[in-house]
Write an enzyme that holds these catalytic residues in place. Structure first.
Site, PDB file in Angstrom:
ATOM      1  CD  GLU A  63      -2.536   1.509   2.548  1.00 43.17           C
ATOM      2  OE1 GLU A  63      -3.437   2.361   2.557  1.00 43.17           O
ATOM      3  OE2 GLU A  63      -2.226   0.831   3.545  1.00 43.17           O
ATOM      4  CD  GLU A 100      -7.058   2.524   6.309  1.00 47.19           C
ATOM      5  OE1 GLU A 100      -6.882   1.283   6.322  1.00 47.19           O
ATOM      6  OE2 GLU A 100      -6.197   3.348   5.948  1.00 47.19           O
TER       7      GLU A 100
END
Length: 312
Positions: free
Chosen positions: A149, A306
């Protein structure tokens, strides 16, 4: 196929202190899956039991971050910390196996304090590639996927090593393992690059069902793959009508029930920019359009929520 949403338990339902309670709240809100950072303090058997009771899939976990008191946020690219990284990875694999989680986010880590990013970039990349090959070999024995990520270094973490999808794609090409994929958080991508439509099209082969050198080359050259046909399900208008109250209303469209083991997908995460709140909060991103684009590309994985909740 309609998009499916995953509740990030490290961010959502903060009024509940324990992960199993947050998982149950996510299920009650309509989520069919959850994800979390490293679940410190929560025994695997407790989280698995909660998931089985709620019929929720645990979609994603992180490798332990290292020593937070020393300022560590991942170790995979940090020179001299290879032994600690491997120890943490093995702990993450054991935990993921115990709870039935198929994906592990392998955090790159931060540029060491007191060093110049450019001066250590080559050594950090070499360390990262070495650790990722070790990761891929270990995860292949478990039928698990490792994820990279990019995290923005403009707002969130100025010292984080992996910052853009292009950098992640270049590393994935050098590692050359099919069970390592891209975890694309649109919050970070918008801050670093913008141009989300083109970026999603360009890097989708690193997230979708197929990952091979040809696809890496397409991503690195900047040419988008041919999008798939539009997928029936949650379209732009439908999404707009259900973005009023996140996570409950948006997640209510996600498929309920324990999901079967997913195909080898990467992962998408979302939050509004710049506040990192719900997708329908004020900000730069047009999420109904983005959801429609993900459907048109044929994305069948989970969309991780998120963000820091701002309201009900």
């Amino acid at each position: 196929m309609a998009l499916r949403f995953s509740a990030n338990l490290s961010w959502l339902f903060p009024e509940l202190p324990a992960l199993p309670a947050r998982l149950e709240a996510a299920a009650a809100a309509g989520f069919g899956a959850v994800e979390a950072a490293w679940p410190a303090g929560c025994p695997a058997q407790e989280l698995r039991a909660a998931a089985e009771r709620a019929r929720v899939q645990i979609a994603l976990l992180n490798v332990p971050p290292g020593d937070p008191e020393a300022g560590e946020l991942g170790l995979a690219a940090v020179p001299g910390r290879q032994a600690a990284f491997r120890q943490g990875l093995e702990a993450a694999v054991r935990y993921a196996r115990a709870v039935g989680c198929p994906r592990i986010h392998v955090m790159a880590g931060r540029v060491p304090l007191g060093t110049d990013r450019a001066a250590v970039a080559g050594e950090m990349e070499t360390t990262f590639i070495e650790n990722l090959r070790y990761t891929a070999d270990l995860l292949s024995q478990e039928d698990m996927i490792g994820l990279l990520e990019p995290i923005n270094n403009r707002i969130t973490d100025p010292r984080y090593y992996l910052n853009t999808p292009h950098q992640a794609a270049a590393i994935l090409e050098k590692v050359g393992r099919p069970n390592l994929k891209l975890q694309l958080d649109l919050f970070h991508c918008q801050i670093m690059d913008g141009n989300l439509s083109r970026n999603l099209e360009t890097y989708f082969p690193l997230i979708g069902n197929t990952l091979c050198p040809d696809h890496w080359g397409v991503a690195l050259r900047g040419g988008p793959p041919t999008p798939g046909s539009a997928v029936a399900g949650w379209g732009c208008g439908d999404a707009l009508g259900h973005l009023v109250s996140w996570p409950k209303k948006a997640a209510s469209r996600a498929a309920l029930g324990m999901a079967s083991p997913p195909p080898p997908l990467g992962h998408i995460q979302i939050a509004q920019v710049p506040g990192r709140h719900e997708p329908d909060s004020p900000g730069e991103l047009n999420f109904p359009y983005i959801f429609e684009l993900l459907e048109s590309l044929g994305y069948t994985g989970y969309v991780g929520c998120e963000y820091a909740p701002k309201g009900e």
